[in-house]
Design an enzyme around this catalytic site. Structure first.
Site, mmCIF file in Angstrom:
data_model
loop_
_atom_site.group_PDB
_atom_site.id
_atom_site.type_symbol
_atom_site.label_atom_id
_atom_site.label_comp_id
_atom_site.label_asym_id
_atom_site.label_seq_id
_atom_site.Cartn_x
_atom_site.Cartn_y
_atom_site.Cartn_z
ATOM 1 N N SER A 53 47.098 41.688 45.539
ATOM 2 C CA SER A 53 47.977 41.743 44.365
ATOM 3 C C SER A 53 48.056 40.457 43.555
ATOM 4 O O SER A 53 48.731 40.416 42.528
ATOM 5 C CB SER A 53 49.390 42.153 44.787
ATOM 6 O OG SER A 53 49.445 43.538 45.023
ATOM 7 N N SER A 94 55.786 43.578 42.789
ATOM 8 C CA SER A 94 54.360 43.839 42.995
ATOM 9 C C SER A 94 54.064 45.329 42.968
ATOM 10 O O SER A 94 53.263 45.846 43.766
ATOM 11 C CB SER A 94 53.879 43.227 44.323
ATOM 12 O OG SER A 94 52.481 43.060 44.308
ATOM 13 N N LYS A 151 47.410 40.762 39.930
ATOM 14 C CA LYS A 151 48.418 41.055 38.896
ATOM 15 C C LYS A 151 48.721 39.861 38.000
ATOM 16 O O LYS A 151 49.368 40.015 36.961
ATOM 17 C CB LYS A 151 49.688 41.577 39.572
ATOM 18 C CG LYS A 151 49.465 42.972 40.157
ATOM 19 C CD LYS A 151 50.563 43.406 41.099
ATOM 20 C CE LYS A 151 50.242 44.819 41.618
ATOM 21 N NZ LYS A 151 50.702 45.048 42.971
#
Length: 317
Positions: free
Chosen positions: A3, A58, A6
């Site tokens: 993640s 997230s 992101k």
């Protein structure tokens, strides 16, 4: 890189979308696997709310929704991600999705993530998002509020921490990009597949700040001539500036005062009259305004042309 993907997702959204844009969640958005905000088909939210869910919680469903909201499809959004990676010369990075789901063609390196983060932190909205520990977002339909808590423990546990992003998948392991600021210097640390990432980042950041030294430039004796006032010279309110840099770079710093040859009265106390410019290998890294320490009022009786020429000649000598 899981993640930590992101970081790029958020940056692309901020560069291509209005935060007030309203998006209606699709069934495909709601069905995305992994960590989630918990959206359902037909929910309506602003892009800003989805961004907060992306960076704090997230949320993979928020990542999917943002991609559709910004580019119309996942494929089109991923194209924007890879175009940005190419523009930033991230040679060891390639994206296949906006959430960080595992894929053989979805990868990055610690160095590339650091470069990406350094760019993203220059975006004020991104910097605010990743430094936020807690936030409440609102759904437009159905009307409800959801509390978000940032997964990044360092925001609460490391002094000066300003972000950035956690990540985990079984294939990638624990991934973390952190940043902290001290003495106007920001350091970024990145670890991939690190089971002891919280402690390792504290150690890395402590080490980084310990490698820096303060370089001080003083100019207490510098004065600027004033024409047309009984006060012939003015000093600056600031008489020294300092900057923290890695020790090995300190010897390449230079300072100069950027100022006119003289000032015309009146000059007010606190007025910006010059600047001190610090360069590293001829590249400007900081420019700080300098303000007058005193008033220099205009003379009640103005000097004639020849007196002013004589006065200018005195300063020129």
């Amino acid at each position: 890189m899981a993640s930590t993907t992101k970081i790029m997702t958020a940056l692309v959204v901020l560069e291509h979308s209005d935060l007030n844009k309203v998006y209606t969640i699709t069934a495909a958005d709601a069905a995305v696997e992994g960590s989630a905000l918990g959206v359902q088909k037909g929910n309506r939210l602003r892009v800003e709310a989805l961004l907060k869910a992306l960076m704090l919680a997230s949320a993979n469903d928020a990542a999917h929704a943002l991609a559709n909201a910004v580019a119309g499809s996942q494929k089109a959004f991923v194209r924007l991600m890879n175009q940005k990676a190419a523009a930033l010369r991230l040679k060891n990075t390639h994206f296949t999705n906006p959430a960080g789901l595992s894929d053989a063609q979805h990868f990055s390196s610690a160095a590339d993530l650091a470069r990406l983060t350094a760019t993203a932190l220059h975006n004020k909205t991104f910097a605010h998002l990743c430094a936020t520990a807690e936030e409440t977002i609102s759904f437009l339909s159905p009307k409800k509020s959801v509390e978000l808590h940032n997964h990044n423990r360092l925001l609460r546990e490391y002094k000066g921490c300003i972000g950035v992003k956690t990540g985990y998948t079984q294939a990638a392991g624990r991934c973390l990009v952190s940043a902290a600021t001290s003495h106007r210097q920001t350091l970024i640390a990145v670890t991939l597949n690190d089971s002891n990432d919280w402690e390792d980042h504290r150690t890395l950041l402590d080490y980084g700040f310990a490698q820096s030294e303060e370089v001080v430039f003083g100019f207490a004796r510098v004065r600027l001539p004033v024409v047309g006032s009984d006060k012939e010279q003015i000093a600056f309110q600031t008489q020294r500036v300092s900057i923290y840099v890695p020790k090995r770079h300190a010897r390449f710093l230079r300072m100069q005062i950027d100022a006119p040859h003289f000032l015309y009265a009146p000059v007010k106390k606190g007025e910006a009259v010059a600047s001190v410019v610090i360069t590293y290998r001829d590249t400007v890294i900081e420019s700080i305004p300098l303000h007058s320490a005193d008033d220099a009022p205009r003379q009640a009786v103005q000097k004639n042309f020849w007196e002013r020429i004589k006065e200018y000649g005195k300063f020129g000598s």
